[in-house]
Enzyme design. Structure first.
Site, PDB file in Angstrom:
ATOM      1  CG  ASP A   1      -0.344  -0.522   2.485  1.00 21.82           C
ATOM      2  OD1 ASP A   1       0.899  -0.517   2.587  1.00 21.82           O
ATOM      3  OD2 ASP A   1      -1.076  -0.942   3.376  1.00 21.82           O
TER       4      ASP A   1
ATOM      5  CG  ASN B   1      -9.076  -1.716  11.738  1.00 20.21           C
ATOM      6  OD1 ASN B   1      -8.113  -2.334  11.284  1.00 20.21           O
ATOM      7  ND2 ASN B   1      -9.591  -0.676  11.124  1.00 20.21           N
TER       8      ASN B   1
ATOM      9  CD  GLU C   1      -8.891   0.701   7.503  1.00 19.66           C
ATOM     10  OE1 GLU C   1      -8.917  -0.228   8.331  1.00 19.66           O
ATOM     11  OE2 GLU C   1      -8.191   1.719   7.644  1.00 19.66           O
TER      12      GLU C   1
ATOM     13  CG  HIS D   1      -6.003  -2.451   8.540  1.00 16.55           C
ATOM     14  ND1 HIS D   1      -6.151  -1.143   8.968  1.00 16.55           N
ATOM     15  CD2 HIS D   1      -4.675  -2.690   8.604  1.00 16.55           C
ATOM     16  CE1 HIS D   1      -4.964  -0.650   9.266  1.00 16.55           C
ATOM     17  NE2 HIS D   1      -4.050  -1.573   9.061  1.00 16.55           N
TER      18      HIS D   1
HETATM   19  C1  GLP Z   1      -0.649  -0.054   8.592  1.00 14.00           C
HETATM   20  C2  GLP Z   1      -0.318  -0.771   7.271  1.00 14.00           C
HETATM   21  C3  GLP Z   1      -0.492  -2.257   7.381  1.00 14.00           C
HETATM   22  C4  GLP Z   1       0.149  -2.735   8.667  1.00 14.00           C
HETATM   23  C5  GLP Z   1      -0.653  -2.199   9.845  1.00 14.00           C
HETATM   24  C6  GLP Z   1      -0.035  -2.542  11.191  1.00 14.00           C
HETATM   25  O1  GLP Z   1      -1.758   0.756   8.547  1.00 14.00           O
HETATM   26  N1  GLP Z   1      -1.048  -0.294   6.146  1.00 14.00           N
HETATM   27  O2  GLP Z   1       0.097  -2.891   6.250  1.00 14.00           O
HETATM   28  O3  GLP Z   1       0.133  -4.129   8.731  1.00 14.00           O
HETATM   29  O4  GLP Z   1      -0.879  -0.821   9.740  1.00 14.00           O
HETATM   30  O5  GLP Z   1       1.044  -1.711  11.484  1.00 14.00           O
HETATM   31  P1  GLP Z   1       2.134  -1.994  12.583  1.00 14.00           P
HETATM   32  O6  GLP Z   1       2.980  -3.093  12.052  1.00 14.00           O
HETATM   33  O7  GLP Z   1       2.891  -0.714  12.707  1.00 14.00           O
HETATM   34  O8  GLP Z   1       1.395  -2.379  13.804  1.00 14.00           O
END
Ligand code: GLP
Length: 237
Positions: free
Chosen positions: A67, A131, A138, A133
């Site tokens: 992303d 959440n 989402e 995702h």
């Molecule tokens: C972000 C990314 C995801 C990631 C998630 C968790 O929003 N778009 O790809 O897996 O949040 O992030 P973190 O690894 O910092 O907890």
């Protein structure tokens, strides 16, 4: 069926590193699906170390990222492009032309999809949002979605504000690979670290339900998924 591995944080990153080192050496032209966020950072550090120790080379590796924030310039240090560059790409021998980042605007989606469809991702790395995702898909995202523009959930904006000076600076939209793209990967590795992931991990494993309200639940339909969790993330299961 999801394979669960519950170990210490250190052991998890060592285990996952071993998978990557083996797979890259087995197939130097491997196609890797990469993720951003704090979860993959320790893995990228270890991959750089392995590269410096001549255990692996990225010279033929091709990558696709999950992303990118919409409307953010590549050079902006908050872009996922900058994150990848800083945490991995600039420190290994990957070729620029083998790096594929999602576009930062809707117009580039078709081209990204085209490239994705020409390749098959061998290993897709994932984190999980609090959440549920995966990438920026989402809750409520249809399972058949391919690369698309998304409106970020308030929870995601709040979670990601820790990377920005002010909450108002967090982009509210992004371009993300869809759940259908993720499911096409041959192998999926999801890493969940820390207490903030405990509730969602509990929800994911508390029943066999597969629901668009919990995007990560689609992984239950994939034949080669491993979820690596540390004791904190797994403490409610
Ligand atoms: C972000 C990314 C995801 C990631 C998630 C968790 O929003 N778009 O790809 O897996 O949040 O992030 P973190 O690894 O910092 O907890």
């Amino acid at each position: 069926m999801i394979k669960k591995v519950i170990k210490s944080k250190e052991e998890i990153y060592n285990d996952v590193l071993e998978v990557y080192v083996n797979e890259i050496n087995k197939n130097p032209e491997i196609v890797l699906g990469l993720a951003t966020g704090s979860t993959p950072e320790p893995l990228y550090k270890k991959l750089i170390e392995a590269y410096n120790d001549s255990k692996i080379s990225f010279s033929k590796v091709e990558t696709f990222n999950l992303d990118e924030y919409e409307g953010i310039k590549k050079e902006n240090e908050q872009s996922y492009y900058s994150f990848m560059n800083k945490n991995l790409f600039s420190k290994v021998d990957i070729k620029k032309e083998n790096i594929n980042m999602p576009p930062n605007k809707e117009e580039g989606i078709e081209e990204y999809e085209k490239k994705l469809n020409e390749k098959k991702i061998d290993i897709q790395l994932l984190g999980i949002g609090s959440n549920g995702h995966i990438a920026f898909n989402e809750p409520g995202t249809p399972f058949n979605t391919r690369t698309h523009k998304v409106k970020l959930a308030q929870k995601t904006i709040d979670d990601n504000s820790r990377f920005f000076d002010k909450k108002e600076d967090v982009p509210t939209e992004a371009i993300s690979m869809g759940l259908a793209n993720i499911m096409e990967a041959k192998k999926i590795i999801l890493i969940a670290i820390g207490e903030t992931k405990a509730e969602i991990i509990k929800e994911l494993f508390s029943n066999d339900n597969i629901s668009e309200q919990l995007p990560a639940s689609i992984l239950k339909k994939h034949e080669d998924v491993t979820i690596y969790m540390d004791q904190e993330a797994a403490k409610l299961i």
